[in-house]
Design a protein around this motif. Structure first.
Motif, mmCIF file in Angstrom:
data_model
loop_
_atom_site.group_PDB
_atom_site.id
_atom_site.type_symbol
_atom_site.label_atom_id
_atom_site.label_comp_id
_atom_site.label_asym_id
_atom_site.label_seq_id
_atom_site.Cartn_x
_atom_site.Cartn_y
_atom_site.Cartn_z
ATOM 1 N N ALA A 33 0.812 -1.220 0.000
ATOM 2 C CA ALA A 33 0.000 0.000 0.000
ATOM 3 C C ALA A 33 0.846 1.272 0.000
ATOM 4 N N GLU A 34 2.155 1.130 0.150
ATOM 5 C CA GLU A 34 3.025 2.301 0.230
ATOM 6 C C GLU A 34 3.212 2.955 -1.136
ATOM 7 N N GLU A 35 3.330 4.282 -1.097
ATOM 8 C CA GLU A 35 3.664 5.019 -2.314
ATOM 9 C C GLU A 35 5.072 4.618 -2.753
ATOM 10 N N GLY A 36 5.221 4.360 -4.021
ATOM 11 C CA GLY A 36 6.525 3.977 -4.554
ATOM 12 C C GLY A 36 6.766 2.486 -4.602
ATOM 13 N N ASN A 37 5.840 1.708 -4.046
ATOM 14 C CA ASN A 37 5.997 0.258 -4.126
ATOM 15 C C ASN A 37 5.430 -0.246 -5.445
ATOM 16 N N ILE A 38 6.212 -1.004 -6.163
ATOM 17 C CA ILE A 38 5.780 -1.604 -7.430
ATOM 18 C C ILE A 38 5.324 -3.040 -7.186
ATOM 19 N N SER A 39 6.084 -3.768 -6.389
ATOM 20 C CA SER A 39 5.678 -5.115 -5.989
ATOM 21 C C SER A 39 6.391 -5.496 -4.705
ATOM 22 N N TYR A 40 5.748 -6.376 -3.957
ATOM 23 C CA TYR A 40 6.295 -6.827 -2.680
ATOM 24 C C TYR A 40 5.738 -8.218 -2.454
ATOM 25 N N ASP A 41 6.557 -9.232 -2.709
ATOM 26 C CA ASP A 41 6.086 -10.610 -2.701
ATOM 27 C C ASP A 41 6.847 -11.440 -1.679
ATOM 28 N N LEU A 42 6.138 -12.377 -1.085
ATOM 29 C CA LEU A 42 6.702 -13.267 -0.071
ATOM 30 C C LEU A 42 6.633 -14.697 -0.576
ATOM 31 N N HIS A 43 7.732 -15.425 -0.378
ATOM 32 C CA HIS A 43 7.805 -16.827 -0.788
ATOM 33 C C HIS A 43 8.359 -17.645 0.376
ATOM 34 N N GLN A 44 7.978 -18.922 0.394
ATOM 35 C CA GLN A 44 8.488 -19.855 1.384
ATOM 36 C C GLN A 44 9.189 -20.982 0.630
ATOM 37 N N GLU A 45 10.385 -21.325 1.055
ATOM 38 C CA GLU A 45 11.182 -22.311 0.338
ATOM 39 C C GLU A 45 10.536 -23.696 0.396
ATOM 40 N N ILE A 46 10.444 -24.346 -0.745
ATOM 41 C CA ILE A 46 9.946 -25.714 -0.812
ATOM 42 C C ILE A 46 10.963 -26.614 -0.105
ATOM 43 N N GLY A 47 10.496 -27.413 0.798
ATOM 44 C CA GLY A 47 11.380 -28.326 1.518
ATOM 45 C C GLY A 47 12.036 -27.722 2.745
ATOM 46 N N ASN A 48 11.888 -26.414 2.943
ATOM 47 C CA ASN A 48 12.444 -25.751 4.128
ATOM 48 C C ASN A 48 11.452 -24.662 4.565
ATOM 49 N N PRO A 49 10.443 -25.037 5.316
ATOM 50 C CA PRO A 49 9.394 -24.074 5.689
ATOM 51 C C PRO A 49 9.872 -22.960 6.605
ATOM 52 N N ASN A 50 11.097 -23.044 7.104
ATOM 53 C CA ASN A 50 11.627 -21.996 7.973
ATOM 54 C C ASN A 50 12.333 -20.892 7.187
ATOM 55 N N ARG A 51 12.433 -21.054 5.871
ATOM 56 C CA ARG A 51 13.143 -20.061 5.044
ATOM 57 C C ARG A 51 12.145 -19.310 4.181
ATOM 58 N N PHE A 52 12.159 -17.984 4.325
ATOM 59 C CA PHE A 52 11.268 -17.095 3.589
ATOM 60 C C PHE A 52 12.108 -16.156 2.726
ATOM 61 N N VAL A 53 11.559 -15.804 1.576
ATOM 62 C CA VAL A 53 12.236 -14.884 0.673
ATOM 63 C C VAL A 53 11.242 -13.808 0.260
ATOM 64 N N PHE A 54 11.615 -12.561 0.509
ATOM 65 C CA PHE A 54 10.852 -11.415 0.033
ATOM 66 C C PHE A 54 11.510 -10.912 -1.248
#
Length: 97
Positions: A33-54
């Motif tokens: 919702a911030e001005e200037g943000n084009i995209s902001y995506d969150l992913h969770q690693e397959i096989g390692n649910p403790n690892r997240f990637v923005f």
């Protein structure tokens, strides 16, 4: 001037995965919702649910600076304190074009 792209890789301590997954999703909602943000995506690693990637895409450094100073981002920083095993922030230039 090109966009600012960021990859943030976070490995969460297993006992905090469910708690921080909720916090991460809230960060995504508020950041999009911030001005200037084009995209902001969150992913969770397959096989390692403790690892997240923005993956973030911002219109300018000013937008990134504003995001970093925002209340929701500062709350996020406090929420993860002591609950992660690793955190890596990578600033990227798009060279695919």
């Amino acid at each position: 001037m090109s966009n600012i792209k960021i990859a943030a890789l976070i490995t969460v301590k297993p006992e905090y995965t469910a708690e921080l997954a909720v916090q991460f999703k809230e960060l995504v909602r508020a950041s999009r919702a911030e001005e200037g943000n084009i995209s902001y995506d969150l992913h969770q690693e397959i096989g390692n649910p403790n690892r997240f990637v923005f993956f973030e895409n911002w219109a300018s450094q000013v937008a990134v600076d504003s995001h970093n100073a925002s209340a929701h981002f500062q709350n996020f920083v406090q929420a993860i304190d002591g609950k992660t095993d690793a955190l890596e922030i990578v600033l990227l230039n798009d060279v695919s074009i």
